[in-house]
Design an enzyme around this catalytic site. Structure first.
Site, short mmCIF file in Angstrom:
data_model
loop_
_atom_site.label_atom_id
_atom_site.label_comp_id
_atom_site.label_asym_id
_atom_site.label_seq_id
_atom_site.Cartn_x
_atom_site.Cartn_y
_atom_site.Cartn_z
N ARG A 41 35.25 34.43 44.92
CA ARG A 41 35.59 35.65 44.18
C ARG A 41 35.24 35.49 42.71
O ARG A 41 34.97 34.38 42.26
CB ARG A 41 37.05 36.00 44.36
CG ARG A 41 37.97 34.85 44.10
CD ARG A 41 39.38 35.20 44.49
NE ARG A 41 40.04 34.07 45.08
CZ ARG A 41 41.37 33.94 45.18
NH1 ARG A 41 42.16 34.88 44.75
NH2 ARG A 41 41.89 32.88 45.71
N GLY A 42 35.27 36.62 42.01
CA GLY A 42 34.72 36.64 40.66
C GLY A 42 33.33 37.26 40.77
O GLY A 42 32.52 36.85 41.63
N ALA A 43 33.08 38.28 39.96
CA ALA A 43 31.90 39.12 40.15
C ALA A 43 30.57 38.34 40.23
O ALA A 43 29.81 38.50 41.19
CB ALA A 43 31.86 40.18 39.05
N ARG A 75 32.89 43.85 49.67
CA ARG A 75 33.86 44.26 48.64
C ARG A 75 33.20 45.35 47.79
O ARG A 75 31.99 45.29 47.55
CB ARG A 75 34.29 43.08 47.74
CG ARG A 75 35.15 42.06 48.49
CD ARG A 75 35.79 41.06 47.55
NE ARG A 75 36.90 41.62 46.80
CZ ARG A 75 37.51 40.98 45.81
NH1 ARG A 75 37.12 39.77 45.45
NH2 ARG A 75 38.53 41.53 45.18
N GLN A 174 45.18 34.61 40.48
CA GLN A 174 43.95 33.92 40.07
C GLN A 174 44.15 33.17 38.76
O GLN A 174 43.53 32.13 38.52
CB GLN A 174 42.80 34.93 39.90
CG GLN A 174 42.27 35.51 41.20
CD GLN A 174 42.96 36.80 41.57
OE1 GLN A 174 44.11 37.04 41.22
NE2 GLN A 174 42.25 37.65 42.29
N ASP A 215 34.22 43.37 36.23
CA ASP A 215 33.57 43.50 37.54
C ASP A 215 32.54 44.62 37.54
O ASP A 215 31.63 44.63 38.37
CB ASP A 215 34.62 43.75 38.63
CG ASP A 215 35.43 42.50 38.86
OD1 ASP A 215 36.39 42.26 38.09
OD2 ASP A 215 35.09 41.72 39.77
N ASN A 225 38.11 45.70 35.68
CA ASN A 225 38.42 44.27 35.82
C ASN A 225 39.73 44.17 36.59
O ASN A 225 40.34 45.18 36.97
CB ASN A 225 38.50 43.60 34.45
CG ASN A 225 38.54 42.08 34.57
OD1 ASN A 225 37.73 41.49 35.29
ND2 ASN A 225 39.48 41.42 33.90
O1 MRU Z 1 39.50 39.97 43.02
P1 MRU Z 1 38.71 38.93 42.29
O2 MRU Z 1 39.42 37.60 42.22
O3 MRU Z 1 37.31 38.79 42.80
O4 MRU Z 1 38.63 39.49 40.81
C1 MRU Z 1 37.96 38.74 39.83
C2 MRU Z 1 38.03 39.38 38.49
O5 MRU Z 1 38.52 40.47 38.33
C3 MRU Z 1 37.37 38.68 37.35
O6 MRU Z 1 38.11 38.84 36.18
C4 MRU Z 1 35.99 39.30 37.16
O7 MRU Z 1 35.24 39.20 38.33
C5 MRU Z 1 35.27 38.68 36.05
S1 MRU Z 1 34.66 37.12 36.59
C6 MRU Z 1 33.68 36.33 35.75
#
Ligand code: MRU
Length: 325
Positions: A41-43, A75, A174, A215, A225
Site C-alpha cells: 500500500r501507498g500510492a 483499488r 499505518q 494518492d 490522501n
Molecule cells: O490505504 P493506503 O495505506 O494505501 O493509503 C496510503 C496513503 O494514503 C499514503 O499517505 C499515500 O499513498 C501517500 S504514499 C507515499
C-alpha cells in the site's frame, strides 16, 4: 519490493511491525490480491507493484487486457495505479522482456523522484523543526526513500529535525505501525499520537508544519490522501501553520479538475467495528482542498497556488541533498 528471477518479492505490510514476512508473487492475480488486501500500500508502491503484475501476466502468457483490467480494479483512489498501467500500455511489442524493462524503468523513475523531492526539504523545513505527519509515506509506501517521509529523512540528515509527530492513522494504523517502524529503525526522534490529539498538539505550539503524501492530486491542487489528512489541514490553518503535500508527478491527475471528481474508496465496516454489528461509514481517504495547502512538492519543484502542474517547474531553491540533480 524486489524483482528476482521472475518473482515479485513484497514485504507484507500487514505484518509490520511484528514480523518481516516477504511474499513471493508469481502471477498477476497474486499481485492484484496483494494490492486489494493491502499487503502492499501507498500510492507509488501500488503503481510499481501493478507494473510488475503486468510483467507476471506477460511471463505467464495471460491475456494482457484481462490482467490490466484486473489490476486496475484492485483499488480506486491512488492514481499511481492507473498511471503505471498506462505506462505499461506504451509497450508495443508485448514480450516479457519488454514488459520487465518498462516496469523497472517505472520503479527507477519513482526512486529518482523520491530522491529529488527529498532534496527539496530545506524549502519547507527550518532548523529545529517539529513536523506532524499522517499515514505511511516512506520506503514501504514507495520504491524509494518516500514522499513526505523522504523529506523528513532529509531534514534529519541536515540536522534540522527536532522531532516527528506521527498520527496513528485510524483505522488501519499505518502511522502507528508502518511509519513508527521506519522511524524507529532509523533512530529518527518521534512520538506517535492518536489522530484526535493533533489539535491539542498544535494548540500547545508543538508543531511547526504538517507534511503529508497524496494518492491523487487534481488540476486545482485538491489532494486526496489518507482519511484524516483534511482534518489536519483545517487544524493547520486554524493554528497558522504551513501544510505541505509531497508527491511525485505520477500522483498528479490532470484529467480531473476538482477533488469532487475523485473516487474515494469505501472500506469494510469491520475495520472499525472489529465485528460488532453496527453500521459505519468508513472512507479510506479524504480530499484536502488546494486552498488549504501551502505548497505541493513534486520532483519538479515546489508548486504554490494557483497550481499549474502542466508546465515543468524549476525548484524554488537549490537542492541540498546528495541526490541526483
Ligand atoms: O490505504 P493506503 O495505506 O494505501 O493509503 C496510503 C496513503 O494514503 C499514503 O499517505 C499515500 O499513498 C501517500 S504514499 C507515499
Amino acid at each position: 519490493m524486489r524483482w528476482e528471477d521472475g518473482v515479485l518479492h513484497l514485504l507484507d505490510q500487514r505484518e509490520i511491525p511484528e514480523r518481516e514476512v516477504w511474499l513471493e508473487l508469481r502471477t498477476w492475480q497474486e499481485v492484484r490480491d496483494a494490492i486489494r488486501d493491502m499487503a502492499v500500500r501507498g500510492a507509488p508502491a501500488i503503481g510499481a507493484a501493478a507494473a510488475y503484475g503486468m510483467v507476471l501476466a506477460a511471463l505467464g502468457n495471460s491475456d494482457r487486457s484481462e490482467a490490466r483490467a484486473g489490476l486496475a480494479a484492485s483499488r480506486p483512489t491512488a492514481v499511481n495505479l492507473f498511471w503505471a498501467l498506462d505506462r505499461m500500455d506504451e509497450v508495443q511489442l508485448w514480450t516479457s522482456e519488454a514488459a520487465l524493462a518498462k516496469a523497472q524503468a517505472i520503479e527507477l523513475a519513482e526512486v529518482d523522484s523520491n530522491a529529488r523531492m527529498a532534496s527539496l526539504a530545506s524549502s519547507i523545513g527550518k532548523p529545529g523543526c517539529r513536523v506532524l505527519t499522517i499515514c505511511n509515506t516512506g520506503a514501504l509506501a514507495t520504491p524509494g526513500v518516500g514522499t513526505a517521509l523522504g523529506v523528513i529523512r532529509e531534514l534529519r540528515r541536515l540536522g534540522w529535525l527536532e522531532r516527528v509527530y506521527s498520527c496513528e492513522t485510524r483505522p488501519r494504523q499505518q502511522g502507528l505501525k508502518l511509519t513508527a517502524w521506519e522511524l524507529h529503525k532509523e533512530g529518527i526522534p518521534f512520538r506517535s499520537i492518536v489522530d484526535s490529539a493533533a489539535a491539542s498538539l498544535m494548540a500547545q505550539g508543538q508543531v511547526d508544519f504538517v507534511v503529508a503524501g497524496a494518492d491523487r492530486i487534481v488540476a486545482n491542487g485538491d489532494s486526496a490522501n489518507k482519511i484524516g489528512t483534511y482534518m489536519l489541514a483545517v487544524l493547520a490553518q486554524h493554528h497558522g501553520l504551513p501544510f505541505y503535500i509531497v508527491a511525485p508527478s505520477s500522483t498528479v491527475d490532470p484529467a480531473l479538475q476538482t477533488g469532487a471528481q475523485i473516487e474515494i474508496e469505501e472500506r469494510e465496516a469491520s475495520e472499525i467495528t472489529g465485528g460488532l454489528p453496527f453500521p459505519v461509514w468508513n472512507p479510506g481517504f479524504d480530499v484536502t482542498p488546494g486552498g488549504l495547502i501551502t505548497g505541493i512538492v513534486t520532483e519538479r519543484g515546489l508548486y504554490r497556488a494557483p497550481y499549474d502542474f502542466a508546465a515543468p517547474k524549476e525548484p524554488d531553491i537549490v537542492p541540498t541533498g546528495d541526490y541526483p540533480a
